[in-house]
Design an enzyme around this catalytic site. Structure first.
Site, PDB file in Angstrom:
ATOM      1  N   SER A   1       0.834  -1.201   0.000  1.00  0.00           N
ATOM      2  CA  SER A   1       0.000   0.000   0.000  1.00  0.00           C
ATOM      3  C   SER A   1       0.863   1.243   0.000  1.00  0.00           C
ATOM      4  CB  SER A   1      -0.843  -0.039   1.277  1.00  0.00           C
ATOM      5  OG  SER A   1      -1.444   1.200   1.495  1.00  0.00           O
TER       6      SER A   1
ATOM      7  N   TYR B   1      -2.072  -1.547  10.898  1.00  0.00           N
ATOM      8  CA  TYR B   1      -2.301  -2.090   9.547  1.00  0.00           C
ATOM      9  C   TYR B   1      -1.144  -1.720   8.618  1.00  0.00           C
ATOM     10  CZ  TYR B   1      -3.823  -2.102   4.716  1.00  0.00           C
ATOM     11  OH  TYR B   1      -3.855  -2.274   3.356  1.00  0.00           O
TER      12      TYR B   1
ATOM     13  N   LYS C   1       2.036  -3.987   6.545  1.00  0.00           N
ATOM     14  CA  LYS C   1       2.439  -3.936   5.122  1.00  0.00           C
ATOM     15  C   LYS C   1       3.935  -3.637   5.026  1.00  0.00           C
ATOM     16  CE  LYS C   1      -1.495  -4.790   3.259  1.00  0.00           C
ATOM     17  NZ  LYS C   1      -1.692  -6.125   2.703  1.00  0.00           N
TER      18      LYS C   1
HETATM   19  P1  NAD Z   1     -10.875  -7.522   1.192  1.00  0.00           P
HETATM   20  O1  NAD Z   1     -11.072  -7.549   2.660  1.00  0.00           O
HETATM   21  O2  NAD Z   1     -12.075  -7.317   0.334  1.00  0.00           O
HETATM   22  O3  NAD Z   1     -10.131  -8.841   0.719  1.00  0.00           O
HETATM   23  C1  NAD Z   1      -9.236  -9.554   1.547  1.00  0.00           C
HETATM   24  C2  NAD Z   1      -9.680 -11.003   1.540  1.00  0.00           C
HETATM   25  O4  NAD Z   1      -8.798 -11.754   2.365  1.00  0.00           O
HETATM   26  C3  NAD Z   1     -11.088 -11.200   2.094  1.00  0.00           C
HETATM   27  O5  NAD Z   1     -11.835 -11.989   1.187  1.00  0.00           O
HETATM   28  C4  NAD Z   1     -10.867 -11.943   3.427  1.00  0.00           C
HETATM   29  O6  NAD Z   1     -11.934 -12.829   3.708  1.00  0.00           O
HETATM   30  C5  NAD Z   1      -9.565 -12.650   3.148  1.00  0.00           C
HETATM   31  N1  NAD Z   1      -8.765 -12.971   4.344  1.00  0.00           N
HETATM   32  C6  NAD Z   1      -8.427 -12.158   5.380  1.00  0.00           C
HETATM   33  N2  NAD Z   1      -7.671 -12.820   6.265  1.00  0.00           N
HETATM   34  C7  NAD Z   1      -7.519 -14.085   5.784  1.00  0.00           C
HETATM   35  C8  NAD Z   1      -6.847 -15.253   6.240  1.00  0.00           C
HETATM   36  N3  NAD Z   1      -6.189 -15.265   7.408  1.00  0.00           N
HETATM   37  N4  NAD Z   1      -6.896 -16.363   5.496  1.00  0.00           N
HETATM   38  C9  NAD Z   1      -7.559 -16.386   4.322  1.00  0.00           C
HETATM   39  N5  NAD Z   1      -8.229 -15.335   3.842  1.00  0.00           N
HETATM   40  C10 NAD Z   1      -8.201 -14.190   4.563  1.00  0.00           C
HETATM   41  O7  NAD Z   1      -9.782  -6.396   0.873  1.00  0.00           O
HETATM   42  P2  NAD Z   1      -9.295  -5.792  -0.496  1.00  0.00           P
HETATM   43  O8  NAD Z   1      -9.683  -4.354  -0.533  1.00  0.00           O
HETATM   44  O9  NAD Z   1      -9.671  -6.689  -1.607  1.00  0.00           O
HETATM   45  O10 NAD Z   1      -7.724  -5.821  -0.263  1.00  0.00           O
HETATM   46  C11 NAD Z   1      -6.916  -6.888  -0.715  1.00  0.00           C
HETATM   47  C12 NAD Z   1      -5.500  -6.659  -0.252  1.00  0.00           C
HETATM   48  O11 NAD Z   1      -5.040  -5.402  -0.747  1.00  0.00           O
HETATM   49  C13 NAD Z   1      -5.329  -6.603   1.261  1.00  0.00           C
HETATM   50  O12 NAD Z   1      -4.112  -7.225   1.611  1.00  0.00           O
HETATM   51  C14 NAD Z   1      -5.268  -5.113   1.534  1.00  0.00           C
HETATM   52  O13 NAD Z   1      -4.558  -4.836   2.722  1.00  0.00           O
HETATM   53  C15 NAD Z   1      -4.531  -4.608   0.319  1.00  0.00           C
HETATM   54  N6  NAD Z   1      -4.789  -3.199   0.032  1.00  0.00           N
HETATM   55  C16 NAD Z   1      -6.075  -2.758  -0.090  1.00  0.00           C
HETATM   56  C17 NAD Z   1      -6.326  -1.407  -0.316  1.00  0.00           C
HETATM   57  C18 NAD Z   1      -7.736  -0.878  -0.424  1.00  0.00           C
HETATM   58  O14 NAD Z   1      -7.920   0.337  -0.305  1.00  0.00           O
HETATM   59  N7  NAD Z   1      -8.747  -1.717  -0.650  1.00  0.00           N
HETATM   60  C19 NAD Z   1      -5.249  -0.505  -0.422  1.00  0.00           C
HETATM   61  C20 NAD Z   1      -3.949  -0.991  -0.312  1.00  0.00           C
HETATM   62  C21 NAD Z   1      -3.736  -2.352  -0.078  1.00  0.00           C
HETATM   63  N1  UFG Z   2     -12.689  11.042   3.746  1.00  0.00           N
HETATM   64  C1  UFG Z   2     -13.707  11.899   4.115  1.00  0.00           C
HETATM   65  N2  UFG Z   2     -14.851  11.341   4.619  1.00  0.00           N
HETATM   66  C2  UFG Z   2     -15.027  10.010   4.763  1.00  0.00           C
HETATM   67  C3  UFG Z   2     -13.972   9.148   4.386  1.00  0.00           C
HETATM   68  C4  UFG Z   2     -12.810   9.705   3.885  1.00  0.00           C
HETATM   69  O1  UFG Z   2     -13.583  13.121   3.995  1.00  0.00           O
HETATM   70  O2  UFG Z   2     -16.087   9.575   5.244  1.00  0.00           O
HETATM   71  C5  UFG Z   2     -11.462  11.626   3.166  1.00  0.00           C
HETATM   72  C6  UFG Z   2     -10.195  11.333   3.948  1.00  0.00           C
HETATM   73  O3  UFG Z   2     -10.012  12.265   4.970  1.00  0.00           O
HETATM   74  C7  UFG Z   2      -9.140  11.372   2.852  1.00  0.00           C
HETATM   75  C8  UFG Z   2      -9.883  10.860   1.612  1.00  0.00           C
HETATM   76  O4  UFG Z   2     -11.268  11.034   1.902  1.00  0.00           O
HETATM   77  O5  UFG Z   2      -8.753  12.699   2.611  1.00  0.00           O
HETATM   78  C9  UFG Z   2      -9.626   9.398   1.313  1.00  0.00           C
HETATM   79  O6  UFG Z   2      -9.880   8.630   2.494  1.00  0.00           O
HETATM   80  P1  UFG Z   2      -9.987   7.030   2.446  1.00  0.00           P
HETATM   81  O7  UFG Z   2     -10.310   6.588   3.845  1.00  0.00           O
HETATM   82  O8  UFG Z   2     -10.913   6.617   1.373  1.00  0.00           O
HETATM   83  O9  UFG Z   2      -8.540   6.582   1.996  1.00  0.00           O
HETATM   84  P2  UFG Z   2      -7.106   6.814   2.685  1.00  0.00           P
HETATM   85  O10 UFG Z   2      -6.259   7.520   1.685  1.00  0.00           O
HETATM   86  O11 UFG Z   2      -7.238   7.417   4.020  1.00  0.00           O
HETATM   87  O12 UFG Z   2      -6.593   5.312   2.904  1.00  0.00           O
HETATM   88  C10 UFG Z   2      -6.875   4.234   1.998  1.00  0.00           C
HETATM   89  C11 UFG Z   2      -6.929   2.927   2.780  1.00  0.00           C
HETATM   90  C12 UFG Z   2      -5.562   2.609   3.343  1.00  0.00           C
HETATM   91  C13 UFG Z   2      -4.566   2.577   2.235  1.00  0.00           C
HETATM   92  C14 UFG Z   2      -4.584   3.878   1.469  1.00  0.00           C
HETATM   93  C15 UFG Z   2      -3.676   3.801   0.275  1.00  0.00           C
HETATM   94  O13 UFG Z   2      -7.871   3.011   3.843  1.00  0.00           O
HETATM   95  O14 UFG Z   2      -5.580   1.349   3.943  1.00  0.00           O
HETATM   96  O15 UFG Z   2      -5.903   4.163   1.014  1.00  0.00           O
HETATM   97  O16 UFG Z   2      -3.969   2.670  -0.488  1.00  0.00           O
HETATM   98  F1  UFG Z   2      -3.335   2.396   2.742  1.00  0.00           F
END
Ligand code: NAD
Ligand code: UFG
Length: 336
Positions: free
Chosen positions: A124, A149, A153
């Site tokens: 991330s 979290y 990562k």
């Molecule tokens: P998500 O929660 O939709 O998907 C993660 C999946 O992993 C889920 O289906 C969950 O059931 C499964 N899981 C969790 N723990 C597990 C375990 N111990 N064993 C087997 N399965 C398990 O999340 P996502 O948004 O699809 O994110 C996928 C990956 O990308 C994650 O590692 C997340 O940290 C990373 N990531 C997501 C974002 C974002 O904004 N969505 C940003 C940066 C990184």
């Molecule tokens: N925000 C609002 N109101 C809300 C939610 C968010 O104003 O209800 C604002 C936040 O303050 C920020 C922007 O919208 O300025 C984006 O916020 P998000 O929570 O959607 O995303 P972040 O950038 O804070 O973080 C997300 C994931 C992290 C990840 C990161 C980069 O939550 O886990 O993106 O991938 F690391």
């Protein structure tokens, strides 16, 4: 290639399955369904016309992983499984370290025992902390993560880099995602967070569908063009295709490779709100709230390394992200 997809039932995993299969790869999913629903995999089967073998296995379950790896020979693993809620990680640090770190250590060990040393890891942009340089290139030093979290990562990146240093047979691609939003254009798969959404776009779509009355905008006094936080939103289908492209790095035996997956464009919270309103013809009531702890003003990528080395570039813009997020939400108001 034959690919093990951990966390394949989740938001990014399900979209990546569609793109991997479209590109001719074979996929097998493991997921413990802790944050997903097996219906997402039924929808993936519907979109790809292929049944995707699924094992309800936890990545911390060594025996379960062994069974899957004995039944299949994998060329690579794309590792999405993990917990991802920033706020929850502050409340439950042990659970986050145990699931994300112990789970990944067990997965890596079982993989190497079965001779599979190719992995693409979901990292991330959070690992950059409050970035020293904007736009953020992969050269930007990692920063201080303000929550467990983000620490998981960052630590997992270090662990995998150390493993690759010690054993050159490993090929490890660390993909640093910026802010994934949107959904498959079919509206059949998308993101449905449990409880009150933490992230901006799911909150906006829940206001649009009438589940929440108004959006709280966290701060309008940041040093940005309109005072609200600026992020690099990326369509989840583009992000999914980034994983297909990252397999090229594995094929050419990259050792360690790190790529940002973003669009390189920064948009503020109010840009997202006004674009959503314009594209979908729905008003999003909002009010300005205090800043959210741990937020930074501006975060967007320099994604040119992925374009140069993988031939990958995001295709969709903010309008398509807003259109597809809403298309998913309105057709699936209660998720799967
Ligand atoms: P998500 O929660 O939709 O998907 C993660 C999946 O992993 C889920 O289906 C969950 O059931 C499964 N899981 C969790 N723990 C597990 C375990 N111990 N064993 C087997 N399965 C398990 O999340 P996502 O948004 O699809 O994110 C996928 C990956 O990308 C994650 O590692 C997340 O940290 C990373 N990531 C997501 C974002 C974002 O904004 N969505 C940003 C940066 C990184
Ligand atoms: N925000 C609002 N109101 C809300 C939610 C968010 O104003 O209800 C604002 C936040 O303050 C920020 C922007 O919208 O300025 C984006 O916020 P998000 O929570 O959607 O995303 P972040 O950038 O804070 O973080 C997300 C994931 C992290 C990840 C990161 C980069 O939550 O886990 O993106 O991938 F690391």
């Amino acid at each position: 290639m034959k690919i093990l997809v951990t966390g394949g039932a989740g938001f990014i995993g399900s979209h990546t399955l569609v793109e991997l299969n479209a590109a001719g790869h074979e996929t097998v999913v493991i997921d413990n369904l802790s944050n997903s629903n097996r219906k997402s995999l039924e929808r993936v089967a519907e979109l790809t016309g292929k049944e995707i073998p699924f094992y309800e296995v936890d990545i911390r379950d060594r025996e379960g992983l062994n069974r899957v790896m004995e039944a299949h020979h994998f060329d690579a693993c794309i590792h999405f499984a993990g917990f991802k809620a920033v706020g929850e990680s502050v409340e439950k640090p042990w659970e986050y370290y145990e699931n994300n770190i112990s789970g990944t250590l067990t997965l890596l060990d079982v993989m190497r025992q079965h001779g599979c040393k190719n992995i693409i890891f979901s990292s991330s942009s959070t690992v950059y902390g409050n970035p020293a340089i904007i736009p953020i290139s992969e050269e930007c030093p990692k920063g201080h993560c303000t929550n467990p979290y983000g620490q998981t990562k960052s630590m997992l990146e270090e662990i995998m880099m150390d493993m690759q240093k010690a054993d050159k047979e490993w090929n490890i691609v660390l993909l640093r995602y910026f802010n994934p939003i949107g959904a498959h254009p079919s509206g059949r798969i998308g993101e449905y967070p449990n409880g009150i959404p933490n992230n901006l776009m799911p909150y906006v779509t829940q206001v649009a569908v009438g589940k929440r009355t108004e959006l709280g905008v966290f701060g309008n006094d940041y040093p940005t063009h309109d005072g609200t936080g600026v992020r690099d939103y990326i369509h989840v289908v583009d992000l999914a295709r980034g994983h297909v492209a990252a397999l090229k790095a594995i094929e050419r035996k990259c050792g360690i490779a790190i790529y940002n997956l973003g669009t390189g464009q920064g948009y503020s919270v109010l840009d997202v709100v006004t674009t959503f309103e314009k594209v979908n013809g729905i008003k999003i009531p909002y009010s300005i709230k205090p800043r959210r702890a741990g937020d930074i003003a501006t975060c967007y990528s320099d994604p040119s390394k992925a374009e140069k080395e993988l031939g990958w570039k995001a295709q969709y813009g903010l309008e398509e992200m807003c259109r597809d997020s809403w298309n998913w939400q309105k057709n699936n108001p209660e998720g799967y």
